[in-house]
Motif scaffolding. Structure first.
Motif, PDB file in Angstrom:
ATOM      1  N   ALA A  77     107.989 -30.919  51.623  1.00 57.21           N
ATOM      2  CA  ALA A  77     109.249 -29.860  50.665  1.00 57.21           C
ATOM      3  C   ALA A  77     108.744 -28.641  50.865  1.00 57.21           C
ATOM      4  O   ALA A  77     109.340 -27.813  50.168  1.00 57.21           O
ATOM      5  N   GLY A  78     107.796 -28.194  51.806  1.00 57.86           N
ATOM      6  CA  GLY A  78     107.471 -26.742  51.886  1.00 57.86           C
ATOM      7  C   GLY A  78     106.832 -26.159  50.753  1.00 57.86           C
ATOM      8  O   GLY A  78     106.879 -24.830  50.483  1.00 57.86           O
ATOM      9  N   CYS A  79     105.906 -26.898  50.494  1.00 60.86           N
ATOM     10  CA  CYS A  79     105.095 -26.396  49.175  1.00 60.86           C
ATOM     11  C   CYS A  79     103.853 -26.804  49.428  1.00 60.86           C
ATOM     12  O   CYS A  79     103.185 -27.607  50.484  1.00 60.86           O
ATOM     13  N   GLN A  80     102.752 -26.157  48.646  1.00 62.36           N
ATOM     14  CA  GLN A  80     101.392 -26.459  48.646  1.00 62.36           C
ATOM     15  C   GLN A  80     100.933 -27.375  47.445  1.00 62.36           C
ATOM     16  O   GLN A  80     101.417 -26.902  46.359  1.00 62.36           O
ATOM     17  N   LEU A  81      99.962 -28.076  47.560  1.00 61.37           N
ATOM     18  CA  LEU A  81      99.525 -29.024  46.497  1.00 61.37           C
ATOM     19  C   LEU A  81      98.687 -27.931  45.434  1.00 61.37           C
ATOM     20  O   LEU A  81      97.530 -27.557  46.003  1.00 61.37           O
ATOM     21  N   GLY A  82      98.942 -28.088  44.244  1.00 62.57           N
ATOM     22  CA  GLY A  82      97.960 -27.328  43.458  1.00 62.57           C
ATOM     23  C   GLY A  82      97.110 -28.309  42.658  1.00 62.57           C
ATOM     24  O   GLY A  82      96.673 -29.246  43.024  1.00 62.57           O
ATOM     25  N   GLU A  83      96.647 -27.875  41.371  1.00 62.39           N
ATOM     26  CA  GLU A  83      95.422 -28.303  40.669  1.00 62.39           C
ATOM     27  C   GLU A  83      96.203 -29.843  40.185  1.00 62.39           C
ATOM     28  O   GLU A  83      97.391 -29.783  39.804  1.00 62.39           O
ATOM     29  N   VAL A  84      95.409 -30.841  39.673  1.00 62.58           N
ATOM     30  CA  VAL A  84      95.896 -31.931  38.934  1.00 62.58           C
ATOM     31  C   VAL A  84      96.279 -31.573  37.807  1.00 62.58           C
ATOM     32  O   VAL A  84      95.784 -30.814  36.812  1.00 62.58           O
TER      33      VAL A  84
ATOM     34  N   HIS B 247      96.348 -38.683  46.337  1.00 57.95           N
ATOM     35  CA  HIS B 247      96.196 -37.556  46.959  1.00 57.95           C
ATOM     36  C   HIS B 247      96.926 -37.173  48.287  1.00 57.95           C
ATOM     37  O   HIS B 247      97.474 -36.419  48.609  1.00 57.95           O
ATOM     38  N   ASP B 248      96.592 -38.219  49.080  1.00 54.30           N
ATOM     39  CA  ASP B 248      97.061 -38.159  50.439  1.00 54.30           C
ATOM     40  C   ASP B 248      98.673 -38.234  50.368  1.00 54.30           C
ATOM     41  O   ASP B 248      99.157 -37.384  51.207  1.00 54.30           O
ATOM     42  N   LYS B 249      99.306 -39.110  49.487  1.00 57.03           N
ATOM     43  CA  LYS B 249     100.741 -39.340  49.692  1.00 57.03           C
ATOM     44  C   LYS B 249     101.429 -37.804  49.074  1.00 57.03           C
ATOM     45  O   LYS B 249     102.251 -37.452  49.424  1.00 57.03           O
ATOM     46  N   ALA B 250     100.678 -37.355  47.942  1.00 57.89           N
ATOM     47  CA  ALA B 250     101.014 -36.073  47.479  1.00 57.89           C
ATOM     48  C   ALA B 250     101.088 -34.934  48.416  1.00 57.89           C
ATOM     49  O   ALA B 250     101.986 -34.016  48.509  1.00 57.89           O
ATOM     50  N   GLU B 251      99.853 -34.872  49.080  1.00 54.81           N
ATOM     51  CA  GLU B 251      99.879 -33.711  50.227  1.00 54.81           C
ATOM     52  C   GLU B 251     101.133 -33.814  51.246  1.00 54.81           C
ATOM     53  O   GLU B 251     101.518 -32.754  51.421  1.00 54.81           O
ATOM     54  N   ILE B 252     101.351 -35.057  51.762  1.00 57.36           N
ATOM     55  CA  ILE B 252     102.394 -35.218  52.784  1.00 57.36           C
ATOM     56  C   ILE B 252     103.735 -34.932  52.002  1.00 57.36           C
ATOM     57  O   ILE B 252     104.413 -34.311  52.841  1.00 57.36           O
ATOM     58  N   MET B 253     103.813 -35.363  50.705  1.00 54.62           N
ATOM     59  CA  MET B 253     105.127 -34.897  50.093  1.00 54.62           C
ATOM     60  C   MET B 253     105.152 -33.440  49.959  1.00 54.62           C
ATOM     61  O   MET B 253     106.580 -32.916  49.976  1.00 54.62           O
TER      62      MET B 253
ATOM     63  N   TRP C 171     100.494 -33.644  40.246  1.00 58.81           N
ATOM     64  CA  TRP C 171      99.914 -32.272  40.575  1.00 58.81           C
ATOM     65  C   TRP C 171     101.112 -31.217  40.273  1.00 58.81           C
ATOM     66  O   TRP C 171     102.206 -31.356  40.402  1.00 58.81           O
ATOM     67  N   LYS C 172     100.518 -30.109  40.261  1.00 57.71           N
ATOM     68  CA  LYS C 172     101.344 -28.827  40.197  1.00 57.71           C
ATOM     69  C   LYS C 172     101.615 -28.378  41.519  1.00 57.71           C
ATOM     70  O   LYS C 172     100.674 -28.782  42.563  1.00 57.71           O
ATOM     71  N   LEU C 173     102.891 -28.013  41.890  1.00 56.75           N
ATOM     72  CA  LEU C 173     103.323 -27.518  43.281  1.00 56.75           C
ATOM     73  C   LEU C 173     103.195 -26.323  43.293  1.00 56.75           C
ATOM     74  O   LEU C 173     103.695 -25.337  42.418  1.00 56.75           O
ATOM     75  N   LYS C 174     102.795 -25.444  44.387  1.00 56.90           N
ATOM     76  CA  LYS C 174     103.123 -24.107  44.602  1.00 56.90           C
ATOM     77  C   LYS C 174     103.815 -23.710  46.080  1.00 56.90           C
ATOM     78  O   LYS C 174     103.582 -24.329  47.067  1.00 56.90           O
ATOM     79  N   LYS C 175     104.465 -22.817  45.936  1.00 62.06           N
ATOM     80  CA  LYS C 175     105.307 -22.219  47.092  1.00 62.06           C
ATOM     81  C   LYS C 175     104.380 -21.406  48.017  1.00 62.06           C
ATOM     82  O   LYS C 175     103.412 -20.667  47.517  1.00 62.06           O
TER      83      LYS C 175
END
Length: 221
Positions: A160-167, A150-156, A217-221
């Motif tokens: 990338a200019g996105c928000q972390l969505g749901e798993v 989760h921590d890695k995904a949030e940073i990535m 995770w899904k990514l949200k703009k």
């Protein structure tokens, strides 16, 4: 360009330091006998002696677990003039492996080792450390692995200019946790009989184990 279905897959790793609470003795015996009957009788006697050694030291004989016992034909190589010309059967070879888990008690371990050296011919002993119940360790590692992902995904995602969505997906192939550290080898009966509590005064380091999990995770703009 990101779409509503864009995802990110991250491998999370969970590591943990474990304090060992078990001393594991692994007794290996390899001997050659003339007949199958002698070989099989020796294997039974080894097991019986291991039970007697434990019971003499006020431990349950059931602690001795035979995890391997093989009896195979043994051959002797034949040479003439320094050249190999073939082989001939000269008996049967016993390969036996007995495991004993004890507490963290150098005096007890020393007494068991001395007994093995005295009463079980050709035994070699490996001393190691492990944990009696690895399940809590495995669950803690898995929790840390998911958090690491989760921590890695949030940073990535942020980079990338996105928000972390749901798993979207979690991939985990549960595996047996091997928590073990080898500390010493005793190669012969003379060495075993000569052992003292001081010579076995080994302070094991914490054991470090880890596990992995893949999280999407899904990514949200």
């Amino acid at each position: 360009m990101f779409t509503m279905e864009s995802t990110i897959k991250v491998v999370g790793t969970g590591s943990i330091h474990v304090v060992p609470d078990v001393t594991r003795l692994e007794i290996s015996i390899s001997r050659v006998f003339k007949t199958y009957e002698e070989t099989y009788a020796a294997a039974k006697e080894n097991s019986a002696q291991m039970v007697k050694i434990l019971e003499y030291n006020h431990q349950s004989g059931k602690l001795a677990k035979t995890i391997r016992m093989d009896i195979n034909e043994h051959t002797e190589s034949i040479y003439k003039g320094g050249n190999y010309v073939g082989s001939k059967k000269d008996g049967y070879e016993l390969k036996q492996h007995i495991k004993v888990d004890l507490g963290m008690d150098n005096m007890l371990v020393n007494n068991i080792i001395k007994g093995v050296g005295k009463f079980i011919p050709s035994a070699q002993i490996s001393i190691g450390y492990t944990q009696k119940d690895p399940r809590p360790t495995q669950l803690k590692m898995l929790e840390r692995a998911v958090k690491d992902a989760h921590d890695k995904a949030e940073i990535m995602a942020k980079a990338a200019g996105c928000q972390l969505g749901e798993v979207s997906e979690i991939e985990y192939g549960e595996m047996e946790v091997h928590i073990y550290s080898q500390a010493r080898e005793i190669h012969c009966a003379e060495e075993a009989v000569s052992c003292t509590p001081n010579s076995l005064d080994i302070t094991p380091d914490d054991l470090v184990v880890s596990d992995n999990v893949n999280v999407v995770w899904k990514l949200k703009k």
